[in-house]
Design a protein around this motif. Structure first.
Motif, PDB file in Angstrom:
ATOM      1  N   LYS A  90      91.687  65.849  64.306  1.00  0.00           N
ATOM      2  CA  LYS A  90      91.512  66.277  65.615  1.00  0.00           C
ATOM      3  C   LYS A  90      92.653  67.142  66.504  1.00  0.00           C
ATOM      4  O   LYS A  90      92.827  68.296  67.093  1.00  0.00           O
ATOM      5  N   GLN A  91      93.909  66.576  66.128  1.00  0.00           N
ATOM      6  CA  GLN A  91      95.285  67.015  66.529  1.00  0.00           C
ATOM      7  C   GLN A  91      95.439  68.469  66.012  1.00  0.00           C
ATOM      8  O   GLN A  91      96.053  69.405  66.747  1.00  0.00           O
ATOM      9  N   ALA A  92      94.976  68.446  64.861  1.00  0.00           N
ATOM     10  CA  ALA A  92      95.342  69.724  64.018  1.00  0.00           C
ATOM     11  C   ALA A  92      94.241  71.040  64.397  1.00  0.00           C
ATOM     12  O   ALA A  92      94.206  71.853  63.726  1.00  0.00           O
ATOM     13  N   GLY A  93      93.373  70.693  65.441  1.00  0.00           N
ATOM     14  CA  GLY A  93      92.447  71.806  66.041  1.00  0.00           C
ATOM     15  C   GLY A  93      91.215  71.549  65.244  1.00  0.00           C
ATOM     16  O   GLY A  93      90.470  72.632  65.046  1.00  0.00           O
ATOM     17  N   ARG A  94      91.089  70.483  64.802  1.00  0.00           N
ATOM     18  CA  ARG A  94      89.729  70.208  64.043  1.00  0.00           C
ATOM     19  C   ARG A  94      89.695  70.952  62.716  1.00  0.00           C
ATOM     20  O   ARG A  94      88.365  71.467  62.487  1.00  0.00           O
ATOM     21  N   ARG A  95      90.751  71.206  62.172  1.00  0.00           N
ATOM     22  CA  ARG A  95      91.088  72.187  60.759  1.00  0.00           C
ATOM     23  C   ARG A  95      91.804  71.417  59.968  1.00  0.00           C
ATOM     24  O   ARG A  95      92.833  71.169  60.480  1.00  0.00           O
ATOM     25  N   GLY A  96      91.295  71.171  58.662  1.00  0.00           N
ATOM     26  CA  GLY A  96      92.305  70.712  57.966  1.00  0.00           C
ATOM     27  C   GLY A  96      91.728  69.777  56.676  1.00  0.00           C
ATOM     28  O   GLY A  96      90.562  69.168  56.725  1.00  0.00           O
ATOM     29  N   VAL A  97      92.559  69.428  55.633  1.00  0.00           N
ATOM     30  CA  VAL A  97      92.286  68.362  54.668  1.00  0.00           C
ATOM     31  C   VAL A  97      92.796  67.202  54.689  1.00  0.00           C
ATOM     32  O   VAL A  97      93.875  66.853  55.143  1.00  0.00           O
ATOM     33  N   VAL A  98      91.993  66.115  54.409  1.00  0.00           N
ATOM     34  CA  VAL A  98      92.293  64.907  54.363  1.00  0.00           C
ATOM     35  C   VAL A  98      92.050  64.256  52.994  1.00  0.00           C
ATOM     36  O   VAL A  98      91.041  64.545  52.090  1.00  0.00           O
ATOM     37  N   ILE A  99      93.398  63.680  52.365  1.00  0.00           N
ATOM     38  CA  ILE A  99      93.252  63.368  51.106  1.00  0.00           C
ATOM     39  C   ILE A  99      93.244  61.748  51.033  1.00  0.00           C
ATOM     40  O   ILE A  99      94.462  61.088  51.530  1.00  0.00           O
ATOM     41  N   LEU A 100      92.085  60.911  50.357  1.00  0.00           N
ATOM     42  CA  LEU A 100      92.078  59.775  50.419  1.00  0.00           C
ATOM     43  C   LEU A 100      91.551  59.123  48.979  1.00  0.00           C
ATOM     44  O   LEU A 100      90.605  60.137  48.730  1.00  0.00           O
ATOM     45  N   PRO A 101      91.840  58.086  48.533  1.00  0.00           N
ATOM     46  CA  PRO A 101      91.382  57.708  47.296  1.00  0.00           C
ATOM     47  C   PRO A 101      89.912  57.641  47.351  1.00  0.00           C
ATOM     48  O   PRO A 101      89.370  57.212  48.417  1.00  0.00           O
ATOM     49  N   THR A 102      89.431  57.903  46.169  1.00  0.00           N
ATOM     50  CA  THR A 102      87.770  57.199  46.156  1.00  0.00           C
ATOM     51  C   THR A 102      87.486  55.966  46.383  1.00  0.00           C
ATOM     52  O   THR A 102      88.136  55.098  45.919  1.00  0.00           O
ATOM     53  N   GLY A 103      86.456  55.804  47.177  1.00  0.00           N
ATOM     54  CA  GLY A 103      86.108  54.345  47.462  1.00  0.00           C
ATOM     55  C   GLY A 103      86.740  54.083  48.765  1.00  0.00           C
ATOM     56  O   GLY A 103      86.573  52.783  49.051  1.00  0.00           O
ATOM     57  N   SER A 104      87.462  54.711  49.328  1.00  0.00           N
ATOM     58  CA  SER A 104      88.034  54.579  50.669  1.00  0.00           C
ATOM     59  C   SER A 104      87.457  54.958  51.746  1.00  0.00           C
ATOM     60  O   SER A 104      87.961  54.952  53.225  1.00  0.00           O
ATOM     61  N   GLY A 105      86.144  55.366  51.840  1.00  0.00           N
ATOM     62  CA  GLY A 105      85.396  55.668  53.068  1.00  0.00           C
ATOM     63  C   GLY A 105      85.471  56.917  53.586  1.00  0.00           C
ATOM     64  O   GLY A 105      85.632  56.954  54.772  1.00  0.00           O
ATOM     65  N   LYS A 106      85.672  58.221  52.738  1.00  0.00           N
ATOM     66  CA  LYS A 106      85.684  59.338  53.089  1.00  0.00           C
ATOM     67  C   LYS A 106      84.273  59.583  54.273  1.00  0.00           C
ATOM     68  O   LYS A 106      84.373  60.483  55.139  1.00  0.00           O
ATOM     69  N   THR A 107      83.036  59.187  53.709  1.00  0.00           N
ATOM     70  CA  THR A 107      82.180  59.502  54.137  1.00  0.00           C
ATOM     71  C   THR A 107      81.881  59.192  55.590  1.00  0.00           C
ATOM     72  O   THR A 107      81.618  59.809  56.509  1.00  0.00           O
ATOM     73  N   ILE A 108      82.663  57.780  56.007  1.00  0.00           N
ATOM     74  CA  ILE A 108      82.616  57.515  57.389  1.00  0.00           C
ATOM     75  C   ILE A 108      83.510  58.125  58.400  1.00  0.00           C
ATOM     76  O   ILE A 108      83.109  58.468  59.388  1.00  0.00           O
TER      77      ILE A 108
END
Lengths: 487, 406
Positions: A90-108
Motif C-alpha cells: 500500500k505504501q508503495a502506491g499499490r504497485r509491487g511484488v511480494v515474495i513469500l514461500p509457497t504455503g505461506s498464504g499469498k492468497t490471503i
C-alpha cells in the motif's frame, strides 16, 4: 468551442484527442499517422493522468471501464508477515511484488489487497488447478460479488475475473480497460514476450505480483520492476520456517538400470556421441544444443543421433527400475497422503494404468481434476500422480510424501516441488523422495536442479536446497546419496 | 496452418525463403501416400495413425515435410472422436476408488481390474474383460480418439495447401508488413480491406495509382514497439491477398534463436503476385451490387473516349481507406474517380460524407440516388469538395459524362 481532451482505450493503447493545452502531455504520446491522432501505451494511464492532474489539465477519461466494488473484510486473522506485506504494498502506491514461500498464504494477502482496493480485479494464474483454487477461495471470501473464470473452457465476464496467463494474454486487447487491480500469481511467469502484454496492454493503475521465487534463468525478472512495480516485501523459507512451514526431510534414491536397459542405454549414447564427435559438437552449451538440433534436420546420421538421444533419455527417465522403487515406496507408506511427480505425461499415464492411481495432467478435464483433488483432500484417494501441472502453488493439503520420478534442471521448479509437501500440519513430518537413474545424464540434471554447480566433483558434499536453517534434517544424511538396496 | 515446429525455410543474406514443394510426380506420390495412410486409418485411433506416420517418417531427414502434410490433413480434413462403451471419467472414478481400498500398488492391479470387470459387467449386462477396463480407462485422451471421418483432398491440392501454409508460417514472427499494390480492381481491394479489418490490422497508406500504393500493415501497439503479436493475423491475411492481382510485399521478421547463428540481426521475407501460391479462401464477388454492374454494362455501350475502369485509386482517410467504385480515364491522361451511392441508411450517409470531407481529392464524383432525402438524413451538402450527380432509378453514363472536363 473546443472539446475537452478525451482519453479513450483502443486495443491495448490509449488515444488522446483533441490534444490538451500545456506541455507535459507531449512526453507521453506519439503521433499516429494512421488515424491522425495522438496515442500512448495503455500502461502509461496512471502516470499520464497523475501528471495531468499535477499540471491542472482537465482530461475526460473515457478509457476506464472498471467499476467500484463493495468487498467485505475477509474473515481471516492475517499472520504478521501478511499484514506487513500488505502495508508495504500500500505504501508503495499499490504497485509491487511480494515474495513469500509457497504455503505461506499469498492468497490471503491477495484478498486483503482486494479489500483495501475495491475495484474490478483480474487475477492471473499459471495453471487450471490454481484457477479453480482461486475461484473457490474468492467465492467463499467475497460471496456478495460476482466472480468469473477465463480459460479452461470458461469465458465469463465479471468484476472479479480469474484467468490463466494464456487466456489473459490472448484477450489482452479486450481486457486492458476492464480492471483497476491486477494480481499476478506466480508472477515470474509474466515477463515473456507472450505474457507481458497482459500488463503492457492494461490501464490497471494497481498491480500486485506474488511469487515464491522471483528469479528466472533468462534474467527477465528484472523487467517486473517496470511492469508490476518494485519488490516491496520479501520473506525466505528460513525466515518463516517453524512458524508457518512444516519441517521435511529429503531422501535421494538411485536406481540402477537393468542389464538390458544398461546395454541399450550405452549403445544409444555411444551412437549419439559418435555423431557429435564427428561433427565436433559439444553439448555443454546452449549453442552446442542448437547445432545438434540443426544438424538433426540436415543429415540422416544427425537425425538418427537425435532419435538415439531421445530413446536414451526415455530409458533414463522411465526406467522400469524406477517403477519398482515406486511400488516399494507406496507399500512402505501405505495409507499416507502421497503425490508422485514425473516430467512427462506418458510416464504419468503409465503409472496411472499400472498402479491404478488417479492422474492429473494438463489434459485432465477441469471438473475431473477438481473432483480428484477433492477426493485426495478427503482421503478417498491416498495417492495421486501428476506431471508438471501441480508444480506451483496448488494447495495439496496434508500430503506427507512426495516422490519425484524425473525432472528437468531448473532450481525454481525444484523449490516449488518441495513446497508442495511443506504444509503446516500438527506433528507432520514430510519426506521428499527423489528417484534418479544411476550412471545416466539425469544425475547432472538432478545436481543442477538442487543448485549444485555442474563443474564441482560429485563427491563433494551437496548443498541442501534453499531451506536449511530451522528445518529438521532427516535420519538419513542429506549429503550422501543412498542406493536403493540400502533402504 | 502449420505449427512453428513444422516450418521449413532457408536463410540467405537476411532473406527468408520457405521450403516449397514442387508439383512433381515424386511429391504427388508422397502426398498420395500420406492421404492413403489417413484413408486406411478411418475407424482406428490417432495413436495407430501416428505410429503408421512415424513408420513412414523412418530416419529420413524430410520428416518435417511428411509431418507437415499429415498435420494439414488431420487439422483440416479429419474428424477425431472418442468411442467407448464405458464413460471414461466415471470408469476412472470407479477403478481408482476401488484400487484405493485395495492399496494402490501394482501387484494388486490385476485383482482390482478383474473385480471391476465382473462388477461393471453385471451392472451393464455385458461381458467385460479386465483388459477392456484397462483400455477404456483413458479412452478420452486425444491420442486414443478414433479417426471417424476423413475427406481426402487430391494430392495436388494438398501440395498447394502445404506451400501456402509454409509461406503463412513465415509471418508468425512478422512485426511489420509493407504491401505495394498496383492497379487492382475495386472488388479485389474491397476484399483485401475486408480481411484487414476482420483480423484487426491497421494500415498506413502512401503513394498513388501510377507508382503503386504502399500499405503498411501492423496493429495499434506497433506504434510504440515492434510486436510479433499481429503476425498470426498477417498469416491469415495472405490467402486473401493471393486473390488480388498485382502486388508485392516485404515482411520484417524477428529472428528465432536458431536463425541468429546465421549472423543476420534482422530478417525479411518478400513475396509478390507472381509467387504461384494458391489460396484456399473463397474469392469475393467481382461487383458489389447489381447497380454498379448495370452501370458498367451501359458505359461499355456508350459512345465516349472516356474509359471506365474497375482498377481504382485508394483514398486514404484517417483510420480507414475509401475504395471508390470506378476510375474514369481519358486518353490524354485526365482521370476521375466515381463513387456510387445507391442503398443507404441515414447513419451510413452521414459517415460517408464526413469521410468525403477528409479526402484530399479534387477529381471525385459522387453519384447519389435521387430517392435519398439528404436533408432528412442530417447531411450538410454545403462545402462538399466533390462533384455530385443525382440519379433516378438507374445511373446513366450521360449524367456522369456531362460533369467530365477534358
Amino acid at each position: 468551442m473546443a472539446r475537452v481532451p478525451t482519453l479513450t482505450f483502443d486495443r491495448g493503447t490509449l488515444i488522446l484527442h483533441p490534444p490538451p493545452k500545456g506541455k507535459d502531455w507531449v512526453q507521453f504520446v506519439q503521433w499516429d499517422e494512421r488515424i491522425e491522432k495522438f496515442r500512448l501505451p495503455a500502461h502509461q494511464y496512471r502516470a499520464f493522468l497523475e501528471a495531468m492532474r499535477q499540471e491542472g489539465t482537465e482530461i475526460r477519461d473515457d478509457a476506464r471501464k472498471f467499476q467500484d466494488l463493495s468487498l467485505n473484510l475477509p474473515e481471516i486473522q492475517p499472520f504478521s508477515h501478511q499484514q506487513d506485506a500488505l502495508n508495504a504494498w500500500k505504501q508503495a502506491g499499490r504497485r509491487g511484488v511480494v515474495i513469500l514461500p509457497t504455503g505461506s498464504g499469498k492468497t490471503i494477502l491477495a484478498y486483503l489487497a482486494m479489500h483495501i482496493t475495491p475495484r474490478s480485479t483480474l487475477i492471473c494464474v499459471p495453471t487450471l488447478d490454481l484457477m479453480h483454487q482461486w475461484y473457490a477461495g474468492l467465492l467463499r471470501t467475497f460471496p456478495e460479488t460476482q466472480v468469473g473464470l477465463l480459460g479452461g473452457g470458461s469465458k465469463d465476464e465479471a468484476p472479479i475475473l480469474v484467468s490463466t496467463y494464456d487466456s489473459a494474454a490472448i484477450n489482452a486487447e479486450r481486457l486492458g480497460s476492464q480492471f483497476a487491480l491486477h494480481i499476478y500469481d506466480e508472477c515470474h511467469h509474466l515477463p515473456t514476450d507472450f505474457y507481458q502484454v497482459i500488463a503492457d496492454y492494461s490501464i490497471a493503475p494497481y498491480r500486485l505480483g506474488l511469487t515464491a521465487t522471483l528469479e528466472r534463468s533468462d534474467g527477465r525478472h528484472e523487467l517486473l520492476q517496470n511492469i508490476i512495480g518494485p519488490t516491496v516485501f520479501k520473506r525466505t523459507p528460513e525466515q518463516l520456517s517453524g512458524g508457518v512451514l512444516a519441517p521435511f526431510k529429503e531422501v535421494q534414491i538411485k536406481v540402477t538400470l537393468s542389464p538390458d536397459e544398461r546395454q541399450e542405454y550405452d549403445r544409444l549414447i555411444e551412437e549419439r556421441n559418435g555423431f557429435l564427435r564427428d561433427q565436433g559438437i559439444g553439448l555443454g552449451s546452449l549453442e552446442g544444443w542448437q547445432r545438434f538440433v540443426k544438424q538433426s534436420a540436415r543429415s540422416k546420421a544427425g537425425r538418427a543421433a537425435m532419435l538415439a538421444h531421445r530413446s536414451a533419455r526415455e530409458i533414463a527417465f522411465g526406467t522400469s527400475g524406477k517403477l519398482r522403487v515406486l511400488s516399494d515406496l507406496l507399500t512402505r507408506h501405505l495409507g499416507e497422503r502421497t503425490v508422485i511427480f514425473t516430467d512427462d505425461n506418458a510416464t504419468v499415464y503409465k503409472i496411472s494404468e499400472q498402479f491404478l492411481i488417479p492422474a492429473i495432467t494438463h489434459q485432465t478435464p477441469v471438473k475431473e481434476r477438481h473432483a480428484t483433488l477433492e477426493r485426495f483432500r478427503t482421503g478417498d484417494y491416498p495417492v495421486i500422480v501428476t506431471s508438471r501441472v501441480l508444480n506451483e502453488g496448488v494447495d495439496v493439503p496434508e500430503a506427507s510424501i512426495g516422490v519425484v520420478l524425473s525432472g528437468t534442471s531448473t532450481q525454481r521448479e525444484y523449490i516449488q516441488r518441495l513446497g508442495r509437501i511443506l504444509r503446516r500440519k500438527e506433528g507432520k513430518e514430510a519426506i521428499l523422495y527423489e528417484v534418479i537413474s544411476e550412471g545416466t545424464s539425469e544425475e547432472r540434471v538432478s545436481d543442477r536442479r538442487r543448485g549444485v554447480e555442474p563443474n564441482k566433483p560429485p563427491e563433494e558434499p551437496r548443498k541442501p536446497p534453499t531451506p536449511v536453517k530451522g528445518l529438521e534434517q532427516g535420519t538419513l544424511d542429506l549429503n550422501t546419496p543412498i542406493s536403493w538396496e540400502d533402504l | 496452418m502449420l505449427t512453428s515446429d513444422l516450418l521449413q525455410y532457408s536463410l540467405k543474406d537476411g532473406q527468408v525463403r520457405p521450403k516449397l514443394l514442387k508439383i512433381t510426380l515424386k511429391n504427388i506420390e508422397l502426398a498420395r501416400e500420406i492421404i492413403e495412410i489417413f484413408e486406411q486409418h478411418v475407424g482406428l485411433t490417432r495413436r495407430d495413425l501416428s505410429e503408421a506416420l512415424q513408420t513412414l517418417e523412418g530416419e529420413s531427414t524430410d520428416y518435417r515435410t511428411k509431418r507437415g502434410l499429415a498435420h494439414l490433413l488431420s487439422t483440416e480434413h479429419s474428424t477425431f472422436d472418442p468411442i467407448t462403451p464405458l464413460e471414461p471419467i466415471q470408469l476412472r472414478e470407479r477403478v481408482f476408488l476401488h484400487a484405493a481400498k485395495m492399496g494402490p500398488i501394482d501387484t494388486h492391479s490385476q485383482q482390482t481390474l478383474t473385480d471391476l470387470a465382473m462388477l461393471l459387467g453385471q451392472e451393464l449386462g455385458l461381458v467385460l474383460t479386465p483388459e477392456q477396463i484397462r483400455e477404456g480407462l483413458y479412452a478420452d485422451l486425444p491420442e486414443r480418439h478414433y479417426l471417424t471421418s476423413f475427406e481426402a483432398p487430391v494430392p495436388e491440392d494438398l501440395l498447394d495447401r502445404f506451400n501456402t501454409a509454409q509461406a503463412q508460417g513465415i509471418f508468425y514472427r512478422a512485426y511489420d508488413l509493407k504491401l505495394t499494390a498496383f492497379r487492382n480492381s475495386q472488388a479485389e481491394y474491397k476484399y483485401l480491406f475486408k480481411f484487414l479489418k476482420l483480423f484487426g490490422l491497421m494500415t498506413y497508406i502512401e503513394g498513388d495509382q501510377d507508382t503503386g500504393f504502399t500499405i503498411t500493415v501492423d496493429g495499434p501497439t506497433s506504434l510504440f514497439s515492434a510486436s510479433t503479436r499481429y503476425g498470426l493475423s498477417m498469416a491469415k491475411l495472405l490467402p486473401a491477398l493471393l486473390h488480388v492481382s498485382k502486388w508485392n510485399l516485404t515482411a520484417s521478421l524477428k529472428p528465432r534463436s536458431l536463425d541468429l547463428m546465421s549472423g543476420d540481426e534482422t530478417l525479411s521475407y518478400t513475396l509478390d503476385s507472381q509467387c504461384g501460391l494458391r489460396s484456399h479462401y473463397k474469392k469475393g464477388q467481382i461487383f458489389d451490387s447489381a447497380l454498379e454492374e448495370s452501370f458498367a454494362g451501359k458505359w461499355a455501350k456508350a459512345k465516349t473516349e472516356w474509359v471506365l475502369e474497375k482498377e481504382v485509386d485508394l483514398l486514404p482517410i484517417p483510420g480507414s481507406v475509401m475504395i471508390p467504385d470506378f476510375r474514369i480515364t481519358h486518353p490524354n491522361g485526365k482521370s476521375y474517380v466515381l463513387e456510387v451511392i445507391g442503398y443507404w441508411r441515414p447513419e451510413y450517409l452521414r459517415r460517408k460524407f464526413q469521410q468525403l470531407r477528409k479526402v484530399d481529392c479534387d477529381n471525385m464524383i459522387i453519384a447519389v440516388s435521387d430517392r435519398l432525402n439528404l436533408g432528412d438524413a442530417g447531411v450538410d451538402m454545403k462545402d462538399l469538395p466533390v462533384k455530385v450527380v443525382f440519379f433516378k432509378g438507374s445511373l446513366q453514363p450521360k449524367a456522369v459524362l456531362e460533369l467530365l472536363e477534358v
